[in-house]
Design a protein around this motif. Structure first.
Motif, short mmCIF file in Angstrom:
data_model
loop_
_atom_site.label_atom_id
_atom_site.label_comp_id
_atom_site.label_asym_id
_atom_site.label_seq_id
_atom_site.Cartn_x
_atom_site.Cartn_y
_atom_site.Cartn_z
N TYR A 43 59.49 -13.45 45.97
CA TYR A 43 58.50 -12.81 44.92
C TYR A 43 58.11 -11.24 45.57
N PRO B 198 55.48 -8.60 45.94
CA PRO B 198 53.92 -8.12 45.73
C PRO B 198 53.92 -6.85 45.41
N VAL C 294 48.22 -6.92 48.27
CA VAL C 294 48.24 -8.07 49.33
C VAL C 294 47.46 -7.59 50.31
N THR D 214 51.75 -5.83 52.27
CA THR D 214 53.19 -5.95 51.99
C THR D 214 53.86 -5.37 53.13
N SER E 149 49.74 -16.13 49.39
CA SER E 149 51.18 -16.42 49.57
C SER E 149 51.56 -17.34 48.43
N HIS F 7 51.33 -16.08 45.01
CA HIS F 7 52.58 -15.63 44.45
C HIS F 7 53.93 -16.47 44.29
N LYS G 280 49.41 -10.44 39.25
CA LYS G 280 48.80 -9.78 40.46
C LYS G 280 47.49 -10.56 41.13
#
Length: 328
Positions: free
Chosen positions: A50, A52, A57, A61, A121, A124, A130
């Motif tokens: 995925y 982010p 996040v 990230t 996690s 995602h 989002k």
């Protein structure tokens, strides 16, 4: 199972010719106590699981993450039992399988910011939009409804697990994943809270689960992983837990954060849970991620790991859900 195309995978062992018998048992899932020990092996995919959004996040990230790269290199956990005992453990997330296992179920992840990263996690990997706006501290609890609304996933920031009773009362979860430890309190305070409050709340929850005969409940305790001093110096996983423990015990910063006491408190908590009447499983994060000094967000943050890449707790969650809900 994965929509990612695997290019190569280090460390695959040739198990020799496939057994001739048509009646040979299909491979079984590794038991929870077979997930460790193991080692981290290098794997390369055509793309990350995925992407982010920056700032979304928890600013975690991975700093070197390039969403447009042609390949994605990562490390995957390989239990020794996969080769020695011939059991299965996957470091790929199967969204359809997760949705089937959690259909009409509520999963609550309650704990500190690392537990919240576990929640992010999972959201995602489940393809949710989002996860959060940037203003993070205003949202101690976030509720997602993955799988087209057929499942519920709760992320609750609760450093000292004082909100567990509220989450149980409000949401009646089927699966609770708990951790406390990164926000250090004394052994005495920890034991008081467990023995006088937390264990009773969880025992009541489990008794109610059994009363609702159609409901099977799963309690998972995730052990706490200390940070790694000087994490920016590492470029790949470690192979020795002892070596990592030595580095943590002998660094003033780590001792200042009480990282050197995490393993002792992990044992204390597991002992308190074992003495209760609770039915629980252990997600042994300590033995897995203490070997990842290279996986941190970096800079001044050597405690949190970054996403995507440190999704191991989500993979173990899926594995535990399979063991609990598929094989009963």
């Amino acid at each position: 199972h994965s929509n990612r195309e695997e290019i190569q995978l280090g460390g695959i062992v040739d198990k020799g010719p496939v057994a001739q018998s048509e009646e040979s048992n299909p491979p079984r899932l590794c038991r929870i106590d077979e997930i460790v020990p193991g080692k981290w092996i290098n794997a390369t995919y055509s793309h990350a699981p995925y992407v982010p959004m920056r700032g979304e996040v928890q600013q975690k990230t991975c700093s070197d993450f390039d969403p447009n790269a042609d390949i994605w290199q990562t490390w995957e956990w390989m239990p020794h039992a996969v080769t020695s005992n011939d059991c299965l453990f996957s470091s790929n997330f199967d969204k359809d399988q997760y949705c089937a296992l959690t259909s009409n179920k509520t999963v609550a992840i309650i704990g500190d910011s690392i537990s919240f990263d576990h929640y992010l996690s999972l959201t995602h990997l489940l393809g949710l939009p989002k996860a959060l706006p940037k203003a993070r501290n205003k949202f101690p609890q976030v509720i997602s409804e993955p799988c087209n609304g057929t499942s519920k996933l709760i992320g609750q920031r609760d450093f000292l697990l004082t909100k567990v009773g509220d989450v149980i009362q409000t949401h009646s979860p089927d699966v609770i994943i708990l951790n406390r430890g990164a926000h250090y309190t004394t052994d005495d305070a920890l034991q008081q809270h467990f023995n006088h409050t937390l264990i009773r709340q969880l025992e009541t929850w489990q008794a109610e689960c059994i009363d609702k005969s159609s409901k099977q409940c799963l309690l998972i305790w995730r052990t706490t992983v200390p940070g790694h001093p000087n994490c920016d110096q590492y470029t790949h996983p470690a192979e020795s837990i002892t070596e990592m423990e030595y580095a943590i015990k002998n660094h003033s910063n780590a001792v200042g954060y009480n990282w050197d006491k995490f393993q002792h408190q992990n044992k204390l908590v597991l002992d308190l849970l074992a003495r209760s009447s609770l039915d629980f499983e252990i997600m042994d994060a300590y033995d897995i991620n203490i070997l990842r000094p290279d996986a941190h967000a970096g800079g001044s943050d050597c405690l949190h790991s970054c996403l995507p890449g440190d999704d191991i707790y989500s993979y173990i969650t899926q594995h535990m859900l399979q063991l609990k809900f598929e094989q009963e």
